[in-house]
Each structure stands twice: as structure tokens, then as C-alpha cells.
Design a protein around this motif. Structure first.
Motif, PDB file in Angstrom:
ATOM      1  N   PHE A  76       2.050   5.989  -5.640  1.00  0.00           N
ATOM      2  CA  PHE A  76       3.000   4.937  -5.177  1.00  0.00           C
ATOM      3  C   PHE A  76       3.949   4.318  -6.194  1.00  0.00           C
ATOM      4  CE2 PHE A  76      -1.129   4.959  -2.934  1.00  0.00           C
ATOM      5  CZ  PHE A  76      -0.853   5.010  -1.586  1.00  0.00           C
ATOM      6  N   ASN A  77       5.299   4.340  -5.661  1.00  0.00           N
ATOM      7  CA  ASN A  77       6.266   3.674  -6.439  1.00  0.00           C
ATOM      8  C   ASN A  77       6.318   2.250  -6.677  1.00  0.00           C
ATOM      9  OD1 ASN A  77       7.783   3.014  -4.458  1.00  0.00           O
ATOM     10  ND2 ASN A  77       9.205   4.969  -4.507  1.00  0.00           N
ATOM     11  N   GLU A  78       7.403   1.723  -7.228  1.00  0.00           N
ATOM     12  CA  GLU A  78       7.390   0.336  -7.404  1.00  0.00           C
ATOM     13  C   GLU A  78       7.820  -0.510  -6.183  1.00  0.00           C
ATOM     14  OE1 GLU A  78       9.676  -0.494 -10.831  1.00  0.00           O
ATOM     15  OE2 GLU A  78       8.331  -0.086 -12.381  1.00  0.00           O
ATOM     16  N   THR A  79       8.231   0.089  -5.231  1.00  0.00           N
ATOM     17  CA  THR A  79       8.621  -0.590  -4.050  1.00  0.00           C
ATOM     18  C   THR A  79       7.436  -0.887  -3.131  1.00  0.00           C
ATOM     19  OG1 THR A  79       8.815   1.592  -2.748  1.00  0.00           O
ATOM     20  CG2 THR A  79      10.643   1.100  -4.001  1.00  0.00           C
ATOM     21  N   VAL A  80       6.317  -0.531  -3.470  1.00  0.00           N
ATOM     22  CA  VAL A  80       5.365  -0.638  -2.724  1.00  0.00           C
ATOM     23  C   VAL A  80       4.457  -1.990  -3.239  1.00  0.00           C
ATOM     24  CG1 VAL A  80       3.008   0.023  -1.778  1.00  0.00           C
ATOM     25  CG2 VAL A  80       4.824   1.677  -2.199  1.00  0.00           C
ATOM     26  N   SER A  81       4.151  -2.880  -2.333  1.00  0.00           N
ATOM     27  CA  SER A  81       3.132  -3.899  -2.358  1.00  0.00           C
ATOM     28  C   SER A  81       1.780  -3.616  -2.552  1.00  0.00           C
ATOM     29  CB  SER A  81       3.536  -4.993  -1.206  1.00  0.00           C
ATOM     30  OG  SER A  81       2.233  -6.005  -1.251  1.00  0.00           O
ATOM     31  N   VAL A  82       1.191  -4.030  -3.535  1.00  0.00           N
ATOM     32  CA  VAL A  82      -0.276  -3.819  -3.619  1.00  0.00           C
ATOM     33  C   VAL A  82      -1.163  -4.304  -2.747  1.00  0.00           C
ATOM     34  CG1 VAL A  82      -2.431  -3.715  -5.157  1.00  0.00           C
ATOM     35  CG2 VAL A  82      -0.174  -2.941  -6.137  1.00  0.00           C
ATOM     36  N   PRO A  83      -1.130  -5.790  -2.537  1.00  0.00           N
ATOM     37  CA  PRO A  83      -1.957  -6.358  -1.516  1.00  0.00           C
ATOM     38  C   PRO A  83      -1.753  -5.671  -0.063  1.00  0.00           C
ATOM     39  CG  PRO A  83      -0.828  -8.012  -2.911  1.00  0.00           C
ATOM     40  CD  PRO A  83      -0.271  -6.790  -3.294  1.00  0.00           C
ATOM     41  N   TRP A  84      -0.398  -5.419   0.066  1.00  0.00           N
ATOM     42  CA  TRP A  84      -0.223  -4.578   1.447  1.00  0.00           C
ATOM     43  C   TRP A  84      -1.057  -3.381   1.627  1.00  0.00           C
ATOM     44  CZ3 TRP A  84       1.905   0.086   2.708  1.00  0.00           C
ATOM     45  CH2 TRP A  84       2.165   0.287   4.183  1.00  0.00           C
ATOM     46  N   ALA A  85      -0.865  -2.667   0.703  1.00  0.00           N
ATOM     47  CA  ALA A  85      -1.719  -1.216   0.514  1.00  0.00           C
ATOM     48  C   ALA A  85      -3.005  -1.461   0.618  1.00  0.00           C
ATOM     49  CB  ALA A  85      -1.419  -0.534  -0.797  1.00  0.00           C
ATOM     50  N   VAL A  86      -3.577  -2.382  -0.146  1.00  0.00           N
ATOM     51  CA  VAL A  86      -4.941  -2.587  -0.227  1.00  0.00           C
ATOM     52  C   VAL A  86      -5.281  -2.979   1.281  1.00  0.00           C
ATOM     53  CG1 VAL A  86      -6.619  -4.350  -1.015  1.00  0.00           C
ATOM     54  CG2 VAL A  86      -5.123  -3.185  -2.324  1.00  0.00           C
ATOM     55  N   MET A  87      -4.755  -3.816   1.928  1.00  0.00           N
ATOM     56  CA  MET A  87      -5.040  -4.173   3.250  1.00  0.00           C
ATOM     57  C   MET A  87      -4.936  -3.314   4.260  1.00  0.00           C
ATOM     58  SD  MET A  87      -2.670  -6.688   5.846  1.00  0.00           S
ATOM     59  CE  MET A  87      -1.685  -5.131   6.112  1.00  0.00           C
ATOM     60  N   LYS A  88      -4.021  -2.173   4.176  1.00  0.00           N
ATOM     61  CA  LYS A  88      -4.039  -1.137   5.098  1.00  0.00           C
ATOM     62  C   LYS A  88      -5.346  -0.373   4.906  1.00  0.00           C
ATOM     63  CE  LYS A  88      -0.989  -0.601   7.612  1.00  0.00           C
ATOM     64  NZ  LYS A  88      -0.883  -1.182   8.986  1.00  0.00           N
ATOM     65  N   TRP A  89      -5.809  -0.098   4.052  1.00  0.00           N
ATOM     66  CA  TRP A  89      -6.858   0.654   3.540  1.00  0.00           C
ATOM     67  C   TRP A  89      -8.155  -0.088   4.054  1.00  0.00           C
ATOM     68  CZ3 TRP A  89      -5.012   1.752  -2.070  1.00  0.00           C
ATOM     69  CH2 TRP A  89      -4.073   2.925  -2.080  1.00  0.00           C
ATOM     70  N   THR A  90      -8.273  -1.354   3.746  1.00  0.00           N
ATOM     71  CA  THR A  90      -9.378  -2.080   4.233  1.00  0.00           C
ATOM     72  C   THR A  90      -9.349  -2.072   5.572  1.00  0.00           C
ATOM     73  OG1 THR A  90      -9.086  -3.599   2.179  1.00  0.00           O
ATOM     74  CG2 THR A  90     -10.735  -4.091   3.946  1.00  0.00           C
ATOM     75  N   GLN A  91      -8.246  -2.210   6.369  1.00  0.00           N
ATOM     76  CA  GLN A  91      -8.314  -2.189   7.710  1.00  0.00           C
ATOM     77  C   GLN A  91      -8.905  -0.752   8.391  1.00  0.00           C
ATOM     78  OE1 GLN A  91      -4.165  -2.579   8.677  1.00  0.00           O
ATOM     79  NE2 GLN A  91      -4.415  -4.894   9.121  1.00  0.00           N
ATOM     80  N   PHE A  92      -8.562   0.140   7.580  1.00  0.00           N
ATOM     81  CA  PHE A  92      -9.199   1.525   7.955  1.00  0.00           C
ATOM     82  C   PHE A  92     -10.820   1.540   7.835  1.00  0.00           C
ATOM     83  CE2 PHE A  92     -10.786   5.651   6.210  1.00  0.00           C
ATOM     84  CZ  PHE A  92     -10.576   6.446   7.103  1.00  0.00           C
ATOM     85  N   TYR A  93     -11.133   1.035   6.797  1.00  0.00           N
ATOM     86  CA  TYR A  93     -12.621   0.910   6.614  1.00  0.00           C
ATOM     87  C   TYR A  93     -13.376   0.064   7.385  1.00  0.00           C
ATOM     88  CZ  TYR A  93     -11.940   3.543   2.262  1.00  0.00           C
ATOM     89  OH  TYR A  93     -11.499   4.502   1.373  1.00  0.00           O
ATOM     90  N   GLU A  94     -12.905  -1.040   7.686  1.00  0.00           N
ATOM     91  CA  GLU A  94     -13.259  -1.922   8.946  1.00  0.00           C
ATOM     92  C   GLU A  94     -13.080  -1.265  10.266  1.00  0.00           C
ATOM     93  OE1 GLU A  94     -12.237  -5.716  11.817  1.00  0.00           O
ATOM     94  OE2 GLU A  94     -10.652  -4.791  10.548  1.00  0.00           O
TER      95      GLU A  94
END
Length: 431
Positions: free
Chosen positions: A321-339
Motif C-alpha cells: 500500500f502506498n501513501e495514498t491509503v488510510s490505515v484506519p480505512w484499510a483496517v476497517m475493511k479487513w475487520t469487516q471481512f473477518y466479522e
């Protein structure tokens, strides 16, 4: 030391119609199986042990040791089950291998089944991968027609049946005991261990579950020897590995390299960062492994190197991931997958992933508070090591590592919300 990018597992991938048995046999195909069936099961287990081959599905458990757990007697049927579910986000190594070179997996199944005195092997493929299932079925039919599967293989008296099974589409079925439940026709949920599969697995009989890449490595080890295999990679993590590189790189794809290759080297093979935008964070083995930053560019990507740096090698699904990506947003998307993928069997995972998702969604929408960060870490602490299987542990990895390296980004969301609240209060006071 051999050329670090000399292909081993991927050497046939670019051959014309590489998936056909004729192509496979022209390129040393099924020579290792003939050699293996001329040896004893004990000799094969010893060769794999000496090679240092470790499971390529994520855990990295020594394959030869796992094979040796199978009981020597045959009071009950023995089963070999291939985990081809491959549901980890970012992982894309087993499906290309089965698509381009399915007979290497089938030959590996013959060798491993014989070594463990199994006469029935199952390949459990993720149900969504229809193209892969069709190709495996076609390759299996070719092998049966040639007499490489079925009764009296190569005239040795050894019999082996091989079944390709389509899963029902659940991430949890990548966990070996949930996979076995699914294979038996039940809902995929992890089993309590012990008993371990080697004692009571499929149909309560001795069973070994191995990853596709692990079994596909067996023919090369049998043909070239354990010493040759150890020439690649590192001392405790020998051999070649297929790294799946995705995200913000110029040439995403599968890159075969010796274990211990660094991200700096992989980025060079992949053409560097896309559009020249600098690297911000990355995962060494899929979203269930703690993330790394640009400071970890030279971390050796093998089982020990990744662990020493605070993560895990996992499935070597390198997401960049490059500098354009928000870490909280990416973490949220992964967590939605695990839920979504939690099987619901245990409370820490079922309830924990739900609450983690609610908090992260609120923060990303700009309605979080500084206390939410402490709440996230507290919930993660109550999931880690307390869930029934590793899904819970994997679900907390992006959150804890994201806060560890990028706490300021999470705090910025909270400050933004607090700033908005202050502005509203001022407007209200003026009114």
C-alpha cells in the motif's frame, strides 16, 4: 548458491498447454512418483524431513514431521487431504499453481499418500474457483487413464483414489479441522483439539492435511534430493517459495524466490512502486498477519525473519500500500471481512469482531473518540488467544499493528470529530 530466481515450482507455467499430462511428462513429469514407489514409506518420510520442507499454508510446521505422525499400522484407513481453499485476502499462489501445473500437485499426492500409507486422497478446492476445479478434474481423469491413479500404480501393487471436492465458500474452511467437517458434509466449524487429525481426522480416521504448495514441492525433493532443496532459502526455512504480490506495484503477480527474500528484492522484481508513490505499509502474509512499514523493507521473508520482526510469514501474500491509503480505512475493511467470515462458534470471535467493526466504522465516518482506540485494543486483547481457532487471532492483527505504527492516523480521526463538535458548540453559543 543457485540463481535466486531460477524457477522450480513455476518452471512449467509458461510451457504451451502446461496443464496437459503430455507436457508434464516431457518435463520430468511422474518420474519422481516412480522413484518414490520403489522406496519404502519410511525412506520418503526421512527424505522430506531431511529437506527441511515446512508447510506452505501459513503455520510453517515441518512437513516430514507431520507425515511421521501418521500411525504405521493400517487398522483404519489413512487419508491425505489437500487444503486448496485459499481464502486469505491477498493470497493467490495455489490457484495459479493448480491452473498452470495441476499434475505437479497430483504427483505430489501420489508420493505423500504412499509415504503415509494412504489409499484415498482428497483435494478440497474453494468452491468459487470453478475454473480451477474443472482443470483439476480434467488432470485427474488424464492421470487415471494413464494408470497413474487407481489400482496397481506403475505395477507396484499400490492403489490410490483421488477425489477433487468443491468447498461451499467459507473462509473458515481454510482451518484444517473446519475443512474436515465440511468435507464430511457438515457445516464448516473448527474442532476441539486434541484429538488431532493424525489420530482422528476425516471420518475419525488418521488424516494429514497439507497445503497445495507443500505437496507440489515433494516431487522436486524426491528427484533432486534433500541437499539440493536446502541449497535454496535459509537454514531453518529452506527451499523456494511463491510470493503473491498485489497492491500498488507496477507488476503484481506471483514471484518464485528462495525463502528469506526481502520486500526490497520483491519490489525490484515487481517493477517498483506504482506511479512512483512511496510505500506506506504492507502485509508479509495476508491480512491476518501484523502489518509492516517501510522500515521493514529488508526483513527476510521466511518463518524466522518475519517472526523476529513482529509479524508472521503466513501465506506470503504480500499486499503493498502506498501513501495514498488510510490505515484506519484499510483496517476497517479487513475487520469487516473477518466479522462476515466468523463461523460464530465461539463468543470472543463472534462478538468481538462485531464490536471491532462497529467502532472502526464509526471512527472512519468521523464520529470516533480518543477512548475508542483504548477500547479497540481492549477488545483485541480479549480475542487474542481466547478464540476457538486462529481466525480470532488473525482478525486482531491488522488493528493492533495498525495502531502500533500509525496511532496518529487513528487519533487524527478523533481530533477531526472533536474539532467539529467544538465548532458546533461555538455556533450554538453564538446563537
Amino acid at each position: 548458491m543457485p540463481d535466486p530466481i531460477t524457477p522450480v515450482l513455476t518452471k512449467r507455467w509458461l510451457s504451451p498447454e502446461s496443464w496437459r499430462i503430455e507436457t508434464y511428462e516431457q518435463l520430468e513429469g511422474y518420474t519422481a512418483a516412480r522413484k518414490a514407489l520403489a522406496a519404502t514409506p519410511e525412506q520418503l518420510v526421512a527424505v522430506v524431513k531431511d529437506s527441511g520442507l515446512r508447510g506452505r499454508g501459513g503455520a510453517g510446521f515441518p512437513a516430514g514431521v507431520k507425515w511421521s505422525f501418521m500411525p504405521p499400522n493400517e487398522d483404519k484407513p489413512h487419508y491425505l487431504v489437500i487444503n486448496a481453499d485459499e481464502g486469505e485476502p491477498g493470497t493467490c499462489k495455489d490457484i495459479p499453481l493448480m491452473m498452470a501445473d495441476p499434475h505437479s500437485l497430483i504427483e505430489g499426492c501420489i508420493i505423500a499418500s504412499y509415504a503415509m500409507r494412504s489409499h484415498h486422497c482428497f483435494i478440497y478446492v474453494r468452491g468459487e474457483a470453478l475454473h480451477c476445479i474443472r482443470r483439476l478434474n480434467a488432470a485427474t481423469r488424464e492421470a487415471y487413464r494413464k494408470g497413474y491413479l487407481g489400482k496397481n500404480i506403475f505395477g507396484t501393487g499400490y492403489d490410490l483414489e483421488l477425489t477433487v471436492h468443491a468447498g461451499a465458500g467459507a473462509y473458515i474452511c481454510g482451518e484444517e479441522t473446519a475443512l474436515l467437517d465440511s468435507l464430511e458434509g457438515r457445516r464448516g466449524q473448527p474442532r476441539l483439539k486434541p484429538p488431532f487429525p493424525a489420530a482422528a481426522g476425516l471420518y475419525a480416521a488418521p488424516t494429514t492435511v497439507n497445503n497445495v504448495e507443500t505437496i507440489a514441492s515433494a516431487p522436486y525433493i524426491v528427484n533432486a534430493g534433500s541437499a539440493w532443496f536446502r541449497e535454496m532459502g535459509r537454514e531453518k526455512s529452506p527451499g523456494p517459495k511463491i510470493y503473491s504480490i498485489s497492491g500498488h506495484v507496477e507488476k503484481p503477480g506471483q514471484y518464485e524466490c528462495p525463502l528469506g527474500t526481502t520486500l526490497r528484492e520483491l519490489l525490484e522484481l515487481a517493477g517498483g512502486m506504482k506511479d512512483g508513490i512511496p510505500l506506506k505499509f504492507w502485509t508479509p502474509g495476508g491480512s491476518s498477519t501484523p502489518m509492516f512499514t517501510a522500515e521493514h523493507l529488508d526483513t527476510p521473508l521466511d518463518f524466522e525473519g518475519a517472526a523476529e520482526a513482529g509479524s508472521m510469514l503466513g501465506t506470503t501474500a504480500v499486499q503493498v500500500f502506498n501513501e495514498t491509503v488510510s490505515v484506519p480505512w484499510a483496517v476497517m475493511k479487513w475487520t469487516q471481512f473477518y466479522e462476515h467470515e466468523s463461523c460464530g462458534k465461539c463468543t470472543p470471535c463472534r462478538e468481538g469482531t462485531y464490536w471491532l467493526t462497529q467502532i472502526l466504522e464509526r471512527m472512519v465516518e468521523g464520529h470516533g473518540t480518543a477512548e475508542d482506540i483504548d477500547t479497540l485494543l481492549d477488545v483485541c486483547d480479549n480475542i487474542l488467544g481466547r478464540s476457538f481457532c486462529a481466525l480470532g487471532d488473525g482478525a486482531v492483527s491488522p488493528i493492533t499493528s495498525g495502531i502500533k505504527y500509525f496511532r496518529d492516523e487513528f487519533l487524527a480521526l478523533c481530533r477531526q470529530q472533536q474539532g467539529s463538535a467544538t465548532a458546533h458548540e461555538l455556533v450554538g453559543a453564538q446563537a
